[in-house]
Scaffold this active site. Structure first.
Site, PDB file in Angstrom:
ATOM      1  N   TRP A  45       0.814  -1.220   0.000  1.00  0.00           N
ATOM      2  CA  TRP A  45       0.000   0.000   0.000  1.00  0.00           C
ATOM      3  C   TRP A  45       0.849   1.272   0.000  1.00  0.00           C
ATOM      4  CZ3 TRP A  45      -5.107  -0.287   3.340  1.00  0.00           C
ATOM      5  CH2 TRP A  45      -5.956  -1.224   2.758  1.00  0.00           C
ATOM      6  N   GLU A  86      11.796   2.357  -4.117  1.00  0.00           N
ATOM      7  CA  GLU A  86      11.503   3.702  -3.584  1.00  0.00           C
ATOM      8  C   GLU A  86      12.321   3.975  -2.326  1.00  0.00           C
ATOM      9  OE1 GLU A  86       7.282   3.171  -3.453  1.00  0.00           O
ATOM     10  OE2 GLU A  86       7.218   3.227  -5.646  1.00  0.00           O
ATOM     11  N   GLU A  92      11.032  -6.143  -9.493  1.00  0.00           N
ATOM     12  CA  GLU A  92      10.254  -4.948  -9.825  1.00  0.00           C
ATOM     13  C   GLU A  92      11.104  -4.009 -10.671  1.00  0.00           C
ATOM     14  OE1 GLU A  92       6.859  -4.553  -6.622  1.00  0.00           O
ATOM     15  OE2 GLU A  92       8.461  -3.104  -6.292  1.00  0.00           O
ATOM     16  N   GLY A 124       4.194   1.874 -11.236  1.00  0.00           N
ATOM     17  CA  GLY A 124       3.265   3.005 -11.293  1.00  0.00           C
ATOM     18  C   GLY A 124       3.210   3.698 -12.639  1.00  0.00           C
ATOM     19  N   GLY A 154       1.149  -2.695  -6.304  1.00  0.00           N
ATOM     20  CA  GLY A 154       1.029  -1.397  -5.634  1.00  0.00           C
ATOM     21  C   GLY A 154      -0.381  -0.847  -5.766  1.00  0.00           C
ATOM     22  N   GLY A 155      -0.558   0.065  -6.713  1.00  0.00           N
ATOM     23  CA  GLY A 155      -1.828   0.784  -6.872  1.00  0.00           C
ATOM     24  C   GLY A 155      -3.064  -0.098  -6.903  1.00  0.00           C
TER      25      GLY A 155
HETATM   26  O1  LIG Z   1       6.031  -0.928  -6.448  1.00  0.00           O
HETATM   27  C1  LIG Z   1       5.153  -1.760  -6.617  1.00  0.00           C
HETATM   28  C2  LIG Z   1       4.838  -2.765  -5.598  1.00  0.00           C
HETATM   29  O2  LIG Z   1       5.796  -2.816  -4.610  1.00  0.00           O
HETATM   30  C3  LIG Z   1       4.362  -1.775  -7.859  1.00  0.00           C
HETATM   31  O3  LIG Z   1       3.560  -0.652  -7.882  1.00  0.00           O
HETATM   32  P1  LIG Z   1       2.410  -0.533  -9.021  1.00  0.00           P
HETATM   33  O4  LIG Z   1       1.653  -1.857  -9.001  1.00  0.00           O
HETATM   34  O5  LIG Z   1       1.580   0.617  -8.555  1.00  0.00           O
HETATM   35  O6  LIG Z   1       3.115  -0.320 -10.307  1.00  0.00           O
END
Ligand SMILES: O=C(CO)COP(=O)(O)O
Length: 249
Positions: free
Chosen positions: A10, A95, A163, A169, A230-231
């Site tokens: 999240w 990140e 990833e 994102g 993520g999203g």
């Molecule tokens: O960084 C992520 C999961 O840790 C992936 O993010 P998204 O699914 O939003 O691209």
């Protein structure tokens, strides 16, 4: 046989009201054919773990400190996560590698501590767009794997998430062949380092713009044992179709 895993990260999203999404997810999948993990912000871990007791949904943290206690203002330890009801922790997300200057060596220390506290560690690796275009992606991933993963890892306490930074994102995803190439490579590397048995049992997740509409295709790729989302993990409505695709894979 590795049990598949749909994991939701999240990030810095979610208020108390968002706990209803976790409740809805658990209700919609009372006896899931895959493991389910939601990693909400630290403020929601205890309440989320309480809600998920007796359901198929497990709760995890998004990082932890490399010490178990001490004078580290604002930090959270692996034992605190465990105490709050978490069973896993994401480590080395790109990140955090970028924003907090976490190196692979740092990530290995965090993972070692988290494993010693009894947490499942989800260690993230991935190349930037510049690295994909200018160097050999497998060299980047290979170096991150060897430096970030502690020797204490087993099939029970380690999950690796691939990833690609440029896919997070962005709505962009690598091709099936590109994901397959990296996942097959990671499997071979883990088997080489930890032996065939352990290397075979570590689950490998793909993360980066996974959605209900591309999940089935991604889950058909060899050595993809699930996703780190993520999203699309923020609501039961968006995450549900991903879970269903994984249950069928
Ligand atoms: O960084 C992520 C999961 O840790 C992936 O993010 P998204 O699914 O939003 O691209």
């Amino acid at each position: 046989m590795r049990r598949k895993l749909a994991a939701g990260n999240w990030k810095m999203n979610g208020m108390k009201a968002s706990l209803a999404e976790i409740e809805a997810l658990a209700k919609a999948h009372p006896d899931p054919a895959c493991d389910l993990l939601i990693c909400p912000p630290a403020t929601l871990i205890a309440a989320a773990a309480e809600i998920c007791q007796g359901t198929g949904v497990k709760i995890g943290g998004q990082t932890c400190h490399d010490r178990l206690a001490g004078a580290h203002t604002g930090d959270i330890s692996a034992t605190m996560l465990k105490d709050a009801g978490a069973s896993a922790v994401i480590l080395g997300h790109s990140e955090r590698r970028e924003d907090h200057e976490e190196s692979s060596e740092d990530v290995r220390m965090l993972a070692k501590t988290a494993q010693s506290a009894g947490l499942m560690t989800v260690v993230c690796v991935g190349e930037s767009l510049f690295q994909r275009q200018s160097t050999n992606t497998l060299d980047i991933i290979g170096a991150q794997l060897s430096l970030s993963i502690p020797d204490s890892s087993t099939g029970e306490n380690l999950i690796v998430a691939y990833e690609p930074i440029w896919a997070i994102g962005s709505g962009l995803t690598p091709t099936k062949d590109e994901i397959g190439e990296v996942h097959d490579f990671m499997r071979a590397r883990l088997e080489h380092r930890f032996g065939y048995g352990v290397g075979k049992s570590v689950r490998l997740l793909y993360g980066g713009s996974v959605k209900g509409s591309n999940a089935e295709e991604i889950f058909s790729i060899s050595n993809v044992d699930g996703a780190l989302v993520g999203g699309a993990s923020l609501t039961a409505e968006d995450f549900g179709p991903i879970v269903s695709a994984l249950e069928k894979a």
